[in-house]
Motif scaffolding. Structure first.
Motif, PDB file in Angstrom:
ATOM      1  N   GLU A 116      42.704  35.168  47.334  1.00 40.13           N
ATOM      2  CA  GLU A 116      43.700  34.169  46.928  1.00 40.13           C
ATOM      3  C   GLU A 116      44.953  34.279  47.786  1.00 40.13           C
ATOM      4  O   GLU A 116      45.582  33.277  48.135  1.00 40.13           O
ATOM      5  N   THR A 148      46.295  30.547  40.928  1.00 37.23           N
ATOM      6  CA  THR A 148      46.237  31.999  41.081  1.00 37.23           C
ATOM      7  C   THR A 148      46.682  32.698  39.808  1.00 37.23           C
ATOM      8  O   THR A 148      46.054  33.674  39.357  1.00 37.23           O
ATOM      9  N   VAL A 151      43.960  32.396  37.230  1.00 42.20           N
ATOM     10  CA  VAL A 151      42.774  33.231  37.477  1.00 42.20           C
ATOM     11  C   VAL A 151      43.087  34.717  37.316  1.00 42.20           C
ATOM     12  O   VAL A 151      42.330  35.459  36.680  1.00 42.20           O
ATOM     13  N   LEU A 152      44.203  35.156  37.876  1.00 45.66           N
ATOM     14  CA  LEU A 152      44.527  36.585  37.879  1.00 45.66           C
ATOM     15  C   LEU A 152      45.536  36.991  36.817  1.00 45.66           C
ATOM     16  O   LEU A 152      45.675  38.177  36.522  1.00 45.66           O
ATOM     17  N   PRO A 207      38.404  35.250  43.879  1.00 49.58           N
ATOM     18  CA  PRO A 207      39.382  34.318  43.303  1.00 49.58           C
ATOM     19  C   PRO A 207      39.746  33.178  44.247  1.00 49.58           C
ATOM     20  O   PRO A 207      40.013  32.065  43.802  1.00 49.58           O
ATOM     21  N   LYS A 210      37.152  30.477  43.817  1.00 45.30           N
ATOM     22  CA  LYS A 210      37.309  29.825  42.509  1.00 45.30           C
ATOM     23  C   LYS A 210      38.501  28.874  42.511  1.00 45.30           C
ATOM     24  O   LYS A 210      38.431  27.776  41.935  1.00 45.30           O
TER      25      LYS A 210
END
Length: 237
Positions: A116, A148, A151-152, A207, A210
């Motif tokens: 990412e 981001t 996702v994280l 990531p 994604k």
């Protein structure tokens, strides 16, 4: 009666008397003394006032400053290129994108540099072909940052990321993919930011992949980019 004579000489006033407490004005030569430019790092350079253009001359014991410029990015298997007669170099924009990705990981307070971060680095550099292609398809830095965090998750506010957050395994594989693809092509030229972006996309579980997928990037886009970068006359513009 004796006549008194009155002196007409002016009585010295305080303003006309010299005052030892008042600082004397300095001439340019006195002001530009070497101690003004003294530095614990540079030492005490000598100032030449003989010519009309004063300049600093460094002492003999001063070591010149040298800068090392690297043209490669980390690889997990350096032996792959050790036996190659002509090792492909990364383009300057790809290297700058990598550095911007590291910096972005630090800004977001993440402990590592993941795919990412590499994706964001490509967009932050901004002048490369891959970034322009992403923008043309509606993928912007602002959107990638939002995805981001989704996702994280948000990083710890009080965490201090290292100066060079280490690469995740997925990010390292993305760099190696880009290098491998360039070696397979047997074409001259540099490994570009487009190779880097396709390396990020190649990590299906990463990531970066994604995030790109969530923003509309798909395999058709990857094939189009791959066909463009495979052309012999393709250069990083």
């Amino acid at each position: 009666m004796a006549a008194h004579t009155v002196s007409t000489a002016p009585t010295p006033t305080r303003a006309s008397q010299p005052d030892s407490r008042r600082p004397k004005s300095l001439s340019p030569t006195q002001f530009l003394r070497p101690h003004v430019f003294q530095s614990t790092w540079l030492g005490t350079p000598k100032l030449s006032l003989q010519s009309s253009n004063p300049r600093l001359s460094m002492p003999k014991y001063h070591r010149p400053i040298t800068a090392i410029v690297t043209f490669s990015l980390p690889t997990a298997k350096p032996e792959r290129v050790a036996s190659t007669e002509k090792v492909p170099k990364w383009s300057s924009k790809a290297i700058k994108s990598f550095a911007m990705g590291e910096l972005e990981a630090r800004k977001l307070k993440y402990p590592t540099t993941g795919t990412e971060a590499l994706l964001m680095g490509v967009l932050i550099e901004g002048t490369n072909f891959a970034a322009k292609y992403l923008w043309a398809n509606g993928i912007t830095l602002f959107k990638v940052r939002e995805e981001t965090v989704k996702v994280l998750g948000k990083a710890d506010l009080y965490f201090f990321s290292p100066e060079h957050p280490p690469l995740t395994e997925a990010a390292q594989r993305a760099l190696d993919w880009a290098l491998d693809e360039k070696l397979k092509s047997r074409e001259n030229g540099e490994i570009t930011t487009t190779h880097l972006l396709l390396g990020v996309w190649s990590e299906d579980e990463g990531p970066g992949h994604k995030i790109m997928s969530a923003l509309g990037f798909n395999n058709e886009n990857a094939k189009e980019l791959n066909s463009l970068v495979s052309k012999p006359d393709f250069v990083e513009d």
